[in-house]
Design a protein around this motif. Sequence first.
Motif, PDB file in Angstrom:
ATOM      1  N   LEU A  71       0.847  -1.181   0.000  1.00  0.00           N
ATOM      2  CA  LEU A  71       0.000   0.000   0.000  1.00  0.00           C
ATOM      3  C   LEU A  71       0.888   1.238   0.000  1.00  0.00           C
ATOM      4  CD1 LEU A  71      -2.620  -1.098   2.691  1.00  0.00           C
ATOM      5  CD2 LEU A  71      -3.164  -0.580   0.301  1.00  0.00           C
ATOM      6  N   ARG A  72       0.485   2.262  -0.717  1.00  0.00           N
ATOM      7  CA  ARG A  72       1.311   3.463  -0.790  1.00  0.00           C
ATOM      8  C   ARG A  72       1.440   4.160   0.560  1.00  0.00           C
ATOM      9  NH1 ARG A  72      -0.361   2.418  -5.783  1.00  0.00           N
ATOM     10  NH2 ARG A  72       0.781   3.251  -7.585  1.00  0.00           N
ATOM     11  N   SER A  73       0.519   3.849   1.466  1.00  0.00           N
ATOM     12  CA  SER A  73       0.588   4.425   2.816  1.00  0.00           C
ATOM     13  C   SER A  73       1.668   3.789   3.665  1.00  0.00           C
ATOM     14  CB  SER A  73      -0.760   4.237   3.515  1.00  0.00           C
ATOM     15  OG  SER A  73      -1.059   2.843   3.627  1.00  0.00           O
ATOM     16  N   GLY A  74       2.177   2.646   3.243  1.00  0.00           N
ATOM     17  CA  GLY A  74       3.140   1.917   4.057  1.00  0.00           C
ATOM     18  C   GLY A  74       2.503   1.117   5.167  1.00  0.00           C
ATOM     19  N   GLU A  75       1.176   0.998   5.161  1.00  0.00           N
ATOM     20  CA  GLU A  75       0.483   0.291   6.244  1.00  0.00           C
ATOM     21  C   GLU A  75       0.583  -1.221   6.127  1.00  0.00           C
ATOM     22  OE1 GLU A  75      -3.049   3.633   6.932  1.00  0.00           O
ATOM     23  OE2 GLU A  75      -3.222   2.140   5.330  1.00  0.00           O
ATOM     24  N   GLY A  76       0.980  -1.722   4.966  1.00  0.00           N
ATOM     25  CA  GLY A  76       1.071  -3.158   4.752  1.00  0.00           C
ATOM     26  C   GLY A  76       0.786  -3.478   3.299  1.00  0.00           C
ATOM     27  N   PRO A  77       0.600  -4.760   2.961  1.00  0.00           N
ATOM     28  CA  PRO A  77       0.314  -5.128   1.574  1.00  0.00           C
ATOM     29  C   PRO A  77      -1.130  -4.839   1.185  1.00  0.00           C
ATOM     30  CG  PRO A  77       0.324  -7.077   2.951  1.00  0.00           C
ATOM     31  CD  PRO A  77       0.759  -5.940   3.834  1.00  0.00           C
ATOM     32  N   VAL A  78      -1.367  -4.688  -0.113  1.00  0.00           N
ATOM     33  CA  VAL A  78      -2.722  -4.580  -0.625  1.00  0.00           C
ATOM     34  C   VAL A  78      -3.467  -5.866  -0.254  1.00  0.00           C
ATOM     35  CG1 VAL A  78      -4.150  -4.433  -2.703  1.00  0.00           C
ATOM     36  CG2 VAL A  78      -2.046  -3.071  -2.528  1.00  0.00           C
ATOM     37  N   PRO A  79      -4.618  -5.763   0.414  1.00  0.00           N
ATOM     38  CA  PRO A  79      -5.323  -6.972   0.872  1.00  0.00           C
ATOM     39  C   PRO A  79      -5.879  -7.801  -0.285  1.00  0.00           C
ATOM     40  CG  PRO A  79      -6.030  -5.012   2.088  1.00  0.00           C
ATOM     41  CD  PRO A  79      -5.255  -4.532   0.908  1.00  0.00           C
ATOM     42  N   SER A  80      -6.235  -9.022   0.042  1.00  0.00           N
ATOM     43  CA  SER A  80      -6.786  -9.966  -0.931  1.00  0.00           C
ATOM     44  C   SER A  80      -8.267  -9.692  -1.205  1.00  0.00           C
ATOM     45  CB  SER A  80      -6.631 -11.395  -0.408  1.00  0.00           C
ATOM     46  OG  SER A  80      -5.293 -11.702  -0.125  1.00  0.00           O
ATOM     47  N   HIS A  81      -8.768 -10.376  -2.241  1.00  0.00           N
ATOM     48  CA  HIS A  81     -10.195 -10.500  -2.538  1.00  0.00           C
ATOM     49  C   HIS A  81     -10.891  -9.148  -2.695  1.00  0.00           C
ATOM     50  CE1 HIS A  81      -9.590 -14.501  -0.276  1.00  0.00           C
ATOM     51  NE2 HIS A  81      -9.439 -14.697  -1.575  1.00  0.00           N
ATOM     52  N   CYS A  82     -10.504  -8.428  -3.749  1.00  0.00           N
ATOM     53  CA  CYS A  82     -11.128  -7.139  -4.052  1.00  0.00           C
ATOM     54  C   CYS A  82     -12.563  -7.366  -4.521  1.00  0.00           C
ATOM     55  CB  CYS A  82     -10.339  -6.423  -5.138  1.00  0.00           C
ATOM     56  SG  CYS A  82      -8.606  -6.110  -4.698  1.00  0.00           S
ATOM     57  N   ASP A  83     -13.518  -6.681  -3.901  1.00  0.00           N
ATOM     58  CA  ASP A  83     -14.926  -6.951  -4.195  1.00  0.00           C
ATOM     59  C   ASP A  83     -15.669  -5.652  -4.480  1.00  0.00           C
ATOM     60  OD1 ASP A  83     -17.710  -8.116  -3.965  1.00  0.00           O
ATOM     61  OD2 ASP A  83     -16.542  -9.879  -3.454  1.00  0.00           O
ATOM     62  N   GLY A  84     -16.768  -5.397  -3.782  1.00  0.00           N
ATOM     63  CA  GLY A  84     -17.589  -4.228  -4.069  1.00  0.00           C
ATOM     64  C   GLY A  84     -16.807  -2.931  -3.987  1.00  0.00           C
ATOM     65  N   MET A  85     -17.235  -1.925  -4.758  1.00  0.00           N
ATOM     66  CA  MET A  85     -16.459  -0.682  -4.834  1.00  0.00           C
ATOM     67  C   MET A  85     -17.365   0.439  -5.334  1.00  0.00           C
ATOM     68  SD  MET A  85     -12.782  -0.234  -6.767  1.00  0.00           S
ATOM     69  CE  MET A  85     -13.400  -0.676  -8.397  1.00  0.00           C
ATOM     70  N   SER A  86     -17.010   1.668  -4.974  1.00  0.00           N
ATOM     71  CA  SER A  86     -17.720   2.835  -5.480  1.00  0.00           C
ATOM     72  C   SER A  86     -16.732   3.970  -5.681  1.00  0.00           C
ATOM     73  CB  SER A  86     -18.832   3.268  -4.516  1.00  0.00           C
ATOM     74  OG  SER A  86     -19.692   4.209  -5.120  1.00  0.00           O
ATOM     75  N   ALA A  87     -17.062   4.866  -6.628  1.00  0.00           N
ATOM     76  CA  ALA A  87     -16.202   5.998  -6.963  1.00  0.00           C
ATOM     77  C   ALA A  87     -16.856   7.294  -6.495  1.00  0.00           C
ATOM     78  CB  ALA A  87     -15.968   6.041  -8.465  1.00  0.00           C
ATOM     79  N   PHE A  88     -16.071   8.132  -5.853  1.00  0.00           N
ATOM     80  CA  PHE A  88     -16.528   9.421  -5.341  1.00  0.00           C
ATOM     81  C   PHE A  88     -15.646  10.529  -5.896  1.00  0.00           C
ATOM     82  CE2 PHE A  88     -17.548   6.133  -2.314  1.00  0.00           C
ATOM     83  CZ  PHE A  88     -18.842   6.428  -1.888  1.00  0.00           C
ATOM     84  N   ALA A  89     -16.214  11.703  -6.035  1.00  0.00           N
ATOM     85  CA  ALA A  89     -15.432  12.848  -6.498  1.00  0.00           C
ATOM     86  C   ALA A  89     -14.380  13.208  -5.463  1.00  0.00           C
ATOM     87  CB  ALA A  89     -16.346  14.043  -6.761  1.00  0.00           C
ATOM     88  N   GLY A  90     -13.146  13.400  -5.938  1.00  0.00           N
ATOM     89  CA  GLY A  90     -12.051  13.804  -5.070  1.00  0.00           C
ATOM     90  C   GLY A  90     -11.666  15.248  -5.336  1.00  0.00           C
ATOM     91  N   PRO A  91     -10.674  15.759  -4.625  1.00  0.00           N
ATOM     92  CA  PRO A  91     -10.261  17.151  -4.822  1.00  0.00           C
ATOM     93  C   PRO A  91      -9.547  17.355  -6.156  1.00  0.00           C
ATOM     94  CG  PRO A  91      -8.800  16.046  -3.281  1.00  0.00           C
ATOM     95  CD  PRO A  91      -9.912  15.085  -3.574  1.00  0.00           C
TER      96      PRO A  91
END
Length: 461
Positions: A71-91
């Motif tokens: 993860l770009r945050s350095g918190e750990g690896p990208v987790p497994s099993h990518c599932d539901g998702m939604s897109a929101f407007a960012g800055p």
Amino acid sequence: MSVTRRQILARTGAATLGIAFTGALADLFAGSPAAADPRAGHGPLLPDPAGLLDLPAGFSYRVLSREGEPLRSGEGPVPSHCDGMSAFAGPYGGVRLVRNHENRPEARHAVPLVPGLVYDRGGRGGCTVLDLDAGGEVRAEHVGIAGTAVNCAGGPTPWGTWLTCEETEDRAGTKGYEKDHGFVFEVDPADPHRTGAVPLTALGRFAHEAVAVDPYSGIVYETEDAFDHPFGLFYRFLPERPLGGTGALRAGGTLEALRVPGVPDLSVVQEAGTVFESVEWVPVPDPQATGTPLRFQDFGPGGITHAQKLEGCYWGGRSVHFVSSFARASDGSGATHFGQVWRYDPRDRRLTLSVVFGPDTDVRLPGESPDNICLAPAGGLMVCEDGAGAQHVFGVSREGEVYPVARGRQDIGRPGAPEWGEFAGVTFAPDGRTMYLNCYEPGTTFAVTGPWFRAAGLSRA
């Protein structure tokens, strides 16, 4: 793809098919562009030299994130099993993606346990958030919630947060869990610490799949994904503080389940365009399932209406739409089908069977088990397939034509026995220019760009 291979079926005569079928189908696309073009679809899928994702000519993809990478945050690896998702407007013209991870205890890469975002230290599921700049590049990737379990689907709220759903009923003391599971949690994509990891217990404890919020009344509709008999229910939650914004659903409310008088199982309804007037909503006796799971509870003399594999759910126009991925009489359903889309209009209390998907005779083509769904910005419906054989995202035009949009190429099977990971989480950027999509295994998030509006006869400056 020909309509005969993957089509919308109605058990009516040819003379009446056009009226009933067209009327029911058009209801799916309320709120999407009205233009329609007979050239539905984008052409055949072309093999991807990289072996990841086949797309039509003129389309391209970018891999945003892959399971196991840092993860770009350095918190750990990208987790497994990518599932539901939604897109929101960012800055600054960017986009924020909130992505579920349907992790069970055996998942290879758990969602990292970030302080302030953890519900249960024994849970390996949760959400991650990807911040994309105006050019579509990932500039940040971090945990949104952790310590939850089997986060399957969910839904966005009118106030800009994500409701993530646990598809499990496991209790504390089982499978390494310290707390009960089976809840909905709210995630603020802009500031996850604002929402923390607080279960919205009043929305019920059951195997949640997806939710949709009525933007006019604030009522939350919920699907229950139950494979075995008795099957799941379709719920609505009447909040004490409707449309109250972030955190308001914690104030509680009333949970009810759908009853169609005389119809104990929606699978027995086989004709697209069938309408039920004045359906009923029955209070759930024990929303916390302290002694008995909700679908087993006693709803009184009239009983309750079940459906196998209730999955995708979205709001369109003035109605909520929900998917029964399939039904099999051999599992205890009242009849067999290969996927239904239902529409409920709360103003008229009217339930309509909008679409029935048919069987498929070629495993290379999509033919069963619609799962996550969303409206396409150029009109029509996008559906993630979750069946046997090749895995696709496919579109359904207003005229009922079904066409391929993407095909997965990541083989997770054994030598001589290919298998492809299902697609999930299909969603579009707020400007409609980019489709985002997850491959469940190996967990991969794609951004797909191309002439989305051209095939519908529309233009977008």
